[in-house]
Design a protein around this motif. Structure first.
Motif, PDB file in Angstrom:
ATOM      1  N   SER A 127      23.211  60.966  62.937  1.00 11.06           N
ATOM      2  CA  SER A 127      24.503  61.606  63.178  1.00 11.06           C
ATOM      3  C   SER A 127      24.460  62.661  64.272  1.00 11.06           C
ATOM      4  N   ARG A 171      29.851  53.527  67.338  1.00  6.63           N
ATOM      5  CA  ARG A 171      28.766  53.845  66.419  1.00  6.63           C
ATOM      6  C   ARG A 171      29.293  53.896  64.991  1.00  6.63           C
ATOM      7  N   ASP A 172      28.396  53.563  64.064  1.00  7.61           N
ATOM      8  CA  ASP A 172      28.698  53.614  62.633  1.00  7.61           C
ATOM      9  C   ASP A 172      27.616  54.457  61.992  1.00  7.61           C
ATOM     10  N   ASN A 173      27.958  55.694  61.677  1.00 10.72           N
ATOM     11  CA  ASN A 173      26.952  56.611  61.124  1.00 10.72           C
ATOM     12  C   ASN A 173      26.532  56.223  59.712  1.00 10.72           C
ATOM     13  N   THR A 174      27.319  55.424  59.024  1.00 13.71           N
ATOM     14  CA  THR A 174      26.923  54.993  57.682  1.00 13.71           C
ATOM     15  C   THR A 174      25.858  53.894  57.736  1.00 13.71           C
ATOM     16  N   GLU A 175      25.771  53.233  58.897  1.00 12.42           N
ATOM     17  CA  GLU A 175      24.813  52.140  59.060  1.00 12.42           C
ATOM     18  C   GLU A 175      23.698  52.484  60.055  1.00 12.42           C
ATOM     19  N   ASN A 176      23.714  53.721  60.569  1.00  9.47           N
ATOM     20  CA  ASN A 176      22.722  54.133  61.587  1.00  9.47           C
ATOM     21  C   ASN A 176      22.677  53.128  62.742  1.00  9.47           C
ATOM     22  N   THR A 177      23.830  52.689  63.160  1.00  6.42           N
ATOM     23  CA  THR A 177      23.905  51.604  64.137  1.00  6.42           C
ATOM     24  C   THR A 177      24.883  51.945  65.256  1.00  6.42           C
ATOM     25  N   THR A 234      17.677  61.771  62.953  1.00  3.46           N
ATOM     26  CA  THR A 234      18.931  62.081  62.280  1.00  3.46           C
ATOM     27  C   THR A 234      20.039  61.438  63.104  1.00  3.46           C
ATOM     28  N   SER A 244      16.093  54.313  63.219  1.00  2.00           N
ATOM     29  CA  SER A 244      15.494  54.975  62.066  1.00  2.00           C
ATOM     30  C   SER A 244      14.509  56.021  62.556  1.00  2.00           C
TER      31      SER A 244
END
Length: 126
Positions: free
Chosen positions: A30, A72-78, A28, A25
């Motif tokens: 992405s 990576r999962d950009n929808t989960e910031n993970t 950005t 967090s």
């Protein structure tokens, strides 16, 4: 405020699998490349894996190539680190790290990373 939070580490047996997560967090996500490092007691911090901000480039240390996989999962910031066929010498505190600069390509140099998480402990028992 930038935060990197790792999770998923625990005690496992030789040959088992684990998936580590790193939630980021304050950046950005992405446009942020992410690296994974590990450090065992009394040893230097070492590179494990990295994934570019686009997800198109992935890097692994020779020790883990073929056993670990980063995604990576950009929808989960993970960012995830899937670890298979774990060995006792994988026992370490695992950290994720990120650079401040957007779209910076990072690899195995610790000095390329500006932000670090607190780490998650992985212990592989024989």
């Amino acid at each position: 405020q930038v935060q990197l939070v790792e999770s998923g580490g625990r005690l496992v047996q030789v040959g088992e699998s684990l998936r580590l997560s790193c939630v980021i967090s304050g950046l950005t996500f992405s446009t942020t490349s992410v690296g994974w490092f590990r450090q065992a007691p009394g040893q230097a911090r070492e590179f494990v894996s990295a994934i570019s901000w686009s997800g198109n480039s992935r890097y692994y240390s020779p020790d883990v190539k073929g056993r670990f996989s980063v995604s990576r999962d950009n929808t989960e910031n993970t960012v995830y680190l899937q670890m298979n066929s774990l060995r006792p010498d994988d026992t370490s505190l695992y950290y994720c790290a990120a650079p401040q600069q957007p779209m910076k390509l990072t690899y195995n140099k610790i000095e390329d990373y500006d932000y670090w998480g607190q780490g998650t402990q992985v212990t592989v028992s024989s």
